[in-house]
Scaffold this active site. Structure first.
Site, PDB file in Angstrom:
ATOM      1  N   TYR A  91      -6.032  -0.631  -3.143  1.00  0.00           N
ATOM      2  CA  TYR A  91      -6.536  -1.754  -1.640  1.00  0.00           C
ATOM      3  C   TYR A  91      -8.198  -0.981  -1.492  1.00  0.00           C
ATOM      4  O   TYR A  91      -8.181  -1.123  -0.884  1.00  0.00           O
ATOM      5  CB  TYR A  91      -5.885  -2.020  -1.102  1.00  0.00           C
ATOM      6  CG  TYR A  91      -5.100  -0.047  -0.628  1.00  0.00           C
ATOM      7  CD1 TYR A  91      -6.566   0.755   0.770  1.00  0.00           C
ATOM      8  CD2 TYR A  91      -4.347   0.503  -0.471  1.00  0.00           C
ATOM      9  CE1 TYR A  91      -5.914   1.719   1.040  1.00  0.00           C
ATOM     10  CE2 TYR A  91      -3.529   0.834  -0.104  1.00  0.00           C
ATOM     11  CZ  TYR A  91      -4.104   2.153  -0.143  1.00  0.00           C
ATOM     12  OH  TYR A  91      -3.772   3.417   0.798  1.00  0.00           O
ATOM     13  N   ASP A 108       0.856  -1.674  -0.308  1.00  0.00           N
ATOM     14  CA  ASP A 108       0.286  -0.104   0.289  1.00  0.00           C
ATOM     15  C   ASP A 108       0.769   1.429   0.035  1.00  0.00           C
ATOM     16  O   ASP A 108       1.371   1.249   0.511  1.00  0.00           O
ATOM     17  CB  ASP A 108      -0.953  -0.058   1.453  1.00  0.00           C
ATOM     18  CG  ASP A 108       0.275  -0.017   2.518  1.00  0.00           C
ATOM     19  OD1 ASP A 108       0.658  -0.913   2.309  1.00  0.00           O
ATOM     20  OD2 ASP A 108      -0.262   0.332   2.891  1.00  0.00           O
ATOM     21  N   ASP A 109       0.851   2.255  -0.498  1.00  0.00           N
ATOM     22  CA  ASP A 109       1.078   3.365  -0.362  1.00  0.00           C
ATOM     23  C   ASP A 109       2.173   3.346  -0.898  1.00  0.00           C
ATOM     24  O   ASP A 109       2.939   4.237  -0.255  1.00  0.00           O
ATOM     25  CB  ASP A 109       0.655   4.466   0.343  1.00  0.00           C
ATOM     26  CG  ASP A 109      -0.502   4.417   1.218  1.00  0.00           C
ATOM     27  OD1 ASP A 109      -1.262   4.113   0.154  1.00  0.00           O
ATOM     28  OD2 ASP A 109      -0.289   4.780   2.396  1.00  0.00           O
ATOM     29  N   ASN A 127      -7.140  -1.061  12.283  1.00  0.00           N
ATOM     30  CA  ASN A 127      -6.250  -0.412  12.477  1.00  0.00           C
ATOM     31  C   ASN A 127      -6.600   1.403  12.618  1.00  0.00           C
ATOM     32  O   ASN A 127      -7.164   1.947  11.973  1.00  0.00           O
ATOM     33  CB  ASN A 127      -6.242   0.324  10.570  1.00  0.00           C
ATOM     34  CG  ASN A 127      -4.707   1.095  10.811  1.00  0.00           C
ATOM     35  OD1 ASN A 127      -3.861   0.749  11.214  1.00  0.00           O
ATOM     36  ND2 ASN A 127      -4.736   1.583   9.645  1.00  0.00           N
TER      37      ASN A 127
HETATM   38  C1  GDL Z   1      -3.562   4.271   4.083  1.00  0.00           C
HETATM   39  C2  GDL Z   1      -2.759   3.010   4.871  1.00  0.00           C
HETATM   40  C3  GDL Z   1      -2.646   3.038   6.134  1.00  0.00           C
HETATM   41  C4  GDL Z   1      -3.196   4.648   7.057  1.00  0.00           C
HETATM   42  C5  GDL Z   1      -4.598   4.705   6.425  1.00  0.00           C
HETATM   43  C6  GDL Z   1      -5.422   6.056   7.058  1.00  0.00           C
HETATM   44  C7  GDL Z   1      -3.570   1.376   4.409  1.00  0.00           C
HETATM   45  C8  GDL Z   1      -4.045  -0.226   3.490  1.00  0.00           C
HETATM   46  N1  GDL Z   1      -3.424   1.494   4.298  1.00  0.00           N
HETATM   47  O1  GDL Z   1      -3.883   4.482   3.120  1.00  0.00           O
HETATM   48  O2  GDL Z   1      -1.731   3.036   6.812  1.00  0.00           O
HETATM   49  O3  GDL Z   1      -2.983   4.418   8.123  1.00  0.00           O
HETATM   50  O4  GDL Z   1      -4.473   4.918   5.081  1.00  0.00           O
HETATM   51  O5  GDL Z   1      -5.314   7.362   6.402  1.00  0.00           O
HETATM   52  O6  GDL Z   1      -5.045   1.514   4.853  1.00  0.00           O
END
Ligand code: GDL
Length: 431
Positions: free
Chosen positions: A166, A120-121, A260
């Protein structure tokens, strides 16, 4: 790969990683609650996780990781170690493959059997060298990920993949037509897990149909990387609200959910507790009720017995979830809107509501200032302070408006925000 539904917490945000003692507190919570079985270690700012992914951990850091892995296993929780090589990997390089293998060996030797590889990113272009070997980034990622999966199979270890596309938005809301996702779906070994954040990076809703559609493309049930309570993208936000915007039916379409959440560790009681409640619920899901129930448990961590449940719920309601305020948060905003736009004679009950909430917020702040859980206080401090100052400003404004006196004299607070970010925002977001 374990076939059980994966559910738990993912430390995968930008910014200061949690401390070891905080992670231990988290594992204790996860053990105490029904429904959670996994912690994924993926702090974007652990240098050895992402920017220096090729380098092995120095002894002291390795020791800490080992302790975390053991603590999880002792509590019957899975520990997933995630590595993010995507910033600068050459997918076709044998030397990079060796670095990846060595790093995974290092982590595997301290007891980890679950891994994730995250793309990601990262830049969506592949290097000139890789272009000679692969026709697309998906081919390159599938090659490295399958190779790692096969390697890990020697140690009976599992692997989850996080794609570069994603969420629905990144596929321009055309998941079935997205070449990258289609190619990954075909090329990735079917034993590899697949992360997805929903229609958006931060998805307030994840419709069942959107996942059914995705499943057709990626040939497996995805694992939700849930950013509903993530706040690393906006320092003025914090989210104390419940797991919401996902129906119980959604779970049938998924292989797991990992949240997350907020960077501030102590903000995460309700977000995670209510996710655990959602996981074990089978009949009907009422996210509001889960918030109210969870808040009663949350109280014990505030370190001040004088705080009332109503004050704690008000705090949660003011900082609820992304794009959503809780009941009392909404009442507060509506009262402010009415007071600011109408003459005092038309304020009616809105003024009473404002005063009542103002009193509760003040009391909450006073009690929090003397809490014994200083760590929790400092996690909440910045946002609470901002809100308190706005309330003070409103209060002065109300008195002035009611007095009918000349010009509003509370100029020391206007404009409150200054500095480079505000100056740029004023220009960029002026209309
Ligand atoms: C994102 C990042 C994550 C980050 C979230 C919120 C993914 C897969 N990657 O894009 O690390 O914390 O946004 O800012 O979500």
């Amino acid at each position: 790969m374990k076939s059980e539904f994966i559910c738990g917490t993912l430390e995968g945000f930008y910014g200061r990683p949690w401390r070891t003692d905080q992670r231990h507190q988290l594992f204790q919570w996860m053990q105490d609650w029904d429904g959670m079985n996994t912690f994924m270690y993926a702090p974007k700012d652990d240098l050895f996780q992402r920017k220096k992914w090729r380098e092995n951990y120095p002894e002291s850091e390795l020791g800490e990781l080992k302790e975390l892995i053991q603590a999880c296993h002792q509590k019957n929780l899975g520990f997933i170690y995630a590595i993010s090589p995507g910033l600068d990997i050459t997918y076709s390089s044998e030397s990079d493959w060796d670095s990846l293998k060595n790093k995974v060996n290092q982590i595997q030797q301290i007891g980890c059997t679950q891994f994730a590889i995250l793309f990601d990113d990262i830049p969506s272009e592949i290097s000139a060298n890789d272009q000679k070997e692969f026709s697309s980034i998906s081919g390159a990622q599938a090659y490295v990920t399958n190779r790692l999966f096969e390697y890990l199979a020697n140690f009976d270890s599992s692997l989850i993949f996080c794609p570069t596309v994603y969420c629905g938005k990144m596929a321009e809301y055309d998941v079935p037509g997205n070449a990258y996702l289609n190619e990954m779906g075909k090329a990735l070994n079917e034993g590899i897990g697949f992360f997805w954040t929903g229609p958006e990076v931060v998805s307030t809703d994840i419709p069942v149909e959107s996942i059914q559609e995705l499943r057709q493309v990626i040939n497996r049930k995805p694992i939700i990387w849930d950013n509903l309570h993530a706040n690393d993208y906006d320092i003025q936000q914090i989210f104390f609200g419940p797991y919401t915007g996902r129906s119980l039916k959604l779970k049938n379409e998924l292989a797991g959910i990992l949240s997350n959440p907020n960077c501030q560790f102590w903000a995460n009681y309700n977000p995670l507790r209510t996710l655990a409640m959602y996981i074990v619920e089978t009949d009907s899901w009422n996210s509001r009720q889960s918030f109210l129930d969870s808040s009663k448990e949350w109280m014990q961590y505030f370190g001040n017995d004088e705080l009332t449940l109503e004050e704690i719920q008000l705090l949660g309601d003011c900082f609820y979830t992304s794009g959503q305020l809780g009941k009392m948060g909404n009442q507060l905003v509506e009262s402010v809107r009415c007071i600011m736009s109408k003459e005092p004679a038309a304020w009616g009950s809105r003024l009473e509501i404002f005063r009542k909430l103002e009193t509760s917020l003040n009391s909450l702040c006073m009690k929090l200032m003397v809490t014994t859980n200083r760590d929790l206080l400092y996690d909440y401090y910045p946002v609470l302070w901002e809100l308190k100052e706005e309330m003070e400003y409103m209060s002065k404004w109300i008195s002035w408006k009611q007095s009918g006196a000349g010009k509003f004299k509370y100029q020391e607070m206007v404009p409150r925000r200054q500095g480079i970010i505000y100056e740029i925002q004023k220009v960029v977001h002026s209309n």
